[in-house]
Design a protein around this motif. Sequence first.
Motif, PDB file in Angstrom:
ATOM      1  N   GLN A  85      31.935 -32.263  30.959  1.00 15.04           N
ATOM      2  CA  GLN A  85      31.939 -32.136  32.415  1.00 15.04           C
ATOM      3  C   GLN A  85      33.238 -31.528  32.939  1.00 15.04           C
ATOM      4  OE1 GLN A  85      30.500 -35.205  34.993  1.00 15.04           O
ATOM      5  NE2 GLN A  85      29.352 -36.218  33.351  1.00 15.04           N
ATOM      6  N   SER A  86      34.256 -31.521  32.103  1.00 14.93           N
ATOM      7  CA  SER A  86      35.551 -30.972  32.514  1.00 14.93           C
ATOM      8  C   SER A  86      35.702 -29.502  32.143  1.00 14.93           C
ATOM      9  CB  SER A  86      36.684 -31.789  31.871  1.00 14.93           C
ATOM     10  OG  SER A  86      36.610 -33.139  32.280  1.00 14.93           O
ATOM     11  N   GLY A  87      34.613 -28.897  31.670  1.00 17.31           N
ATOM     12  CA  GLY A  87      34.643 -27.456  31.435  1.00 17.31           C
ATOM     13  C   GLY A  87      34.709 -27.025  29.994  1.00 17.31           C
ATOM     14  N   ILE A  88      34.406 -27.949  29.044  1.00 23.03           N
ATOM     15  CA  ILE A  88      34.408 -27.606  27.621  1.00 23.03           C
ATOM     16  C   ILE A  88      32.981 -27.797  27.089  1.00 23.03           C
ATOM     17  CG2 ILE A  88      35.486 -28.006  25.373  1.00 23.03           C
ATOM     18  CD1 ILE A  88      37.409 -27.134  27.527  1.00 23.03           C
ATOM     19  N   PRO A  89      32.101 -26.804  27.260  1.00 19.72           N
ATOM     20  CA  PRO A  89      30.706 -26.957  26.857  1.00 19.72           C
ATOM     21  C   PRO A  89      30.476 -26.832  25.356  1.00 19.72           C
ATOM     22  CG  PRO A  89      31.047 -24.755  27.692  1.00 19.72           C
ATOM     23  CD  PRO A  89      32.354 -25.489  27.882  1.00 19.72           C
ATOM     24  N   GLN A  90      31.415 -26.184  24.644  1.00 26.35           N
ATOM     25  CA  GLN A  90      31.239 -26.011  23.204  1.00 26.35           C
ATOM     26  C   GLN A  90      31.559 -27.329  22.486  1.00 26.35           C
ATOM     27  OE1 GLN A  90      29.977 -23.225  21.967  1.00 26.35           O
ATOM     28  NE2 GLN A  90      29.925 -22.328  24.016  1.00 26.35           N
ATOM     29  N   VAL A  91      30.545 -27.878  21.823  1.00 30.76           N
ATOM     30  CA  VAL A  91      30.688 -29.198  21.216  1.00 30.76           C
ATOM     31  C   VAL A  91      31.828 -29.235  20.195  1.00 30.76           C
ATOM     32  CG1 VAL A  91      29.559 -30.963  19.820  1.00 30.76           C
ATOM     33  CG2 VAL A  91      28.278 -29.781  21.605  1.00 30.76           C
ATOM     34  N   GLU A  92      31.928 -28.216  19.357  1.00 30.71           N
ATOM     35  CA  GLU A  92      32.966 -28.222  18.334  1.00 30.71           C
ATOM     36  C   GLU A  92      34.363 -28.168  18.946  1.00 30.71           C
ATOM     37  OE1 GLU A  92      32.499 -28.936  15.180  1.00 30.71           O
ATOM     38  OE2 GLU A  92      30.413 -29.210  15.811  1.00 30.71           O
ATOM     39  N   GLN A  93      34.507 -27.423  20.054  1.00 32.34           N
ATOM     40  CA  GLN A  93      35.797 -27.370  20.743  1.00 32.34           C
ATOM     41  C   GLN A  93      36.128 -28.733  21.337  1.00 32.34           C
ATOM     42  OE1 GLN A  93      35.883 -24.210  23.618  1.00 32.34           O
ATOM     43  NE2 GLN A  93      35.530 -22.605  22.091  1.00 32.34           N
ATOM     44  N   ALA A  94      35.122 -29.385  21.928  1.00 29.59           N
ATOM     45  CA  ALA A  94      35.339 -30.707  22.516  1.00 29.59           C
ATOM     46  C   ALA A  94      35.712 -31.717  21.433  1.00 29.59           C
ATOM     47  CB  ALA A  94      34.089 -31.160  23.263  1.00 29.59           C
ATOM     48  N   LYS A  95      35.063 -31.645  20.287  1.00 26.90           N
ATOM     49  CA  LYS A  95      35.369 -32.573  19.187  1.00 26.90           C
ATOM     50  C   LYS A  95      36.802 -32.380  18.694  1.00 26.90           C
ATOM     51  CE  LYS A  95      30.687 -33.219  17.337  1.00 26.90           C
ATOM     52  NZ  LYS A  95      29.792 -32.960  16.174  1.00 26.90           N
ATOM     53  N   ALA A  96      37.227 -31.122  18.576  1.00 27.71           N
ATOM     54  CA  ALA A  96      38.589 -30.849  18.107  1.00 27.71           C
ATOM     55  C   ALA A  96      39.622 -31.410  19.082  1.00 27.71           C
ATOM     56  CB  ALA A  96      38.783 -29.351  17.918  1.00 27.71           C
ATOM     57  N   LEU A  97      39.339 -31.260  20.384  1.00 31.57           N
ATOM     58  CA  LEU A  97      40.268 -31.766  21.394  1.00 31.57           C
ATOM     59  C   LEU A  97      40.274 -33.292  21.403  1.00 31.57           C
ATOM     60  CD1 LEU A  97      42.206 -30.596  23.444  1.00 31.57           C
ATOM     61  CD2 LEU A  97      40.355 -30.604  25.138  1.00 31.57           C
TER      62      LEU A  97
END
Length: 228
Positions: A85-97
């Motif tokens: 919801q904060s602007g990171i739709p790519q799941v792998e990018q969100a997981k890394a963060l």
Amino acid sequence: MTIQAVMFDFSGTLFRLEQDETWLDDLTDHEGDPLDIEAQAELMRRMTAPVTQVVELEGELQHAWENRDLDPGLHRKVYLEVLRQSGIPQVEQAKALYNRLIDPAEWTPYPDTEPVLKTLADRGVRVGVLSNIAFDIRPAFAERGLDTYVDDFVLSFEVGAIKPDPAIFRMLLDRLGTAPERTLMVGDSRSADGGARELGCPFALVEPLPTAERTDGLLTALREHAVL
């Protein structure tokens, strides 16, 4: 009355998750474009202010938010949704963060954390760390040699209770073997950490400022309560 033990909160008290814009270098928005400066700043604010609910949640996700510090699975689930919801739709990018958020090596101790813990240990004052958290923070201490100054850790996801529930404070008091009136609680939240007062513990508040801006908050708090 002489203080025989000190209980410390973790996030915003002994350590802080500091902003590191390099985490965002490879992140893209819904259009596949790099995040602009404003989006990066807002994302970092949301990541480094984890106590505040920053997005709208419903149903299972709201339940996950409210119980995130009791279950690592719920914590991961709801924070990946927060990142989406904060602007990171790519799941792998969100997981890394997210993995950076829960990596103890990414957390920075306050400048006076080591001298305070060492001085207390040298003086025979018992030290405990009490945190509402869903991952093991012990490595953050061990990697810096600070674990030798801590007598015990009570982490919410391990014991099934969260501050300000008096039960979680009582657990640490029992492990430290000290009476509430002789045990100071130090934390950055009047509502959560200040819950120790219900058991009779004195309480010292510190501000969860960036580490560069709060260089002696712990020292000051302990001196005000005649511990140092």
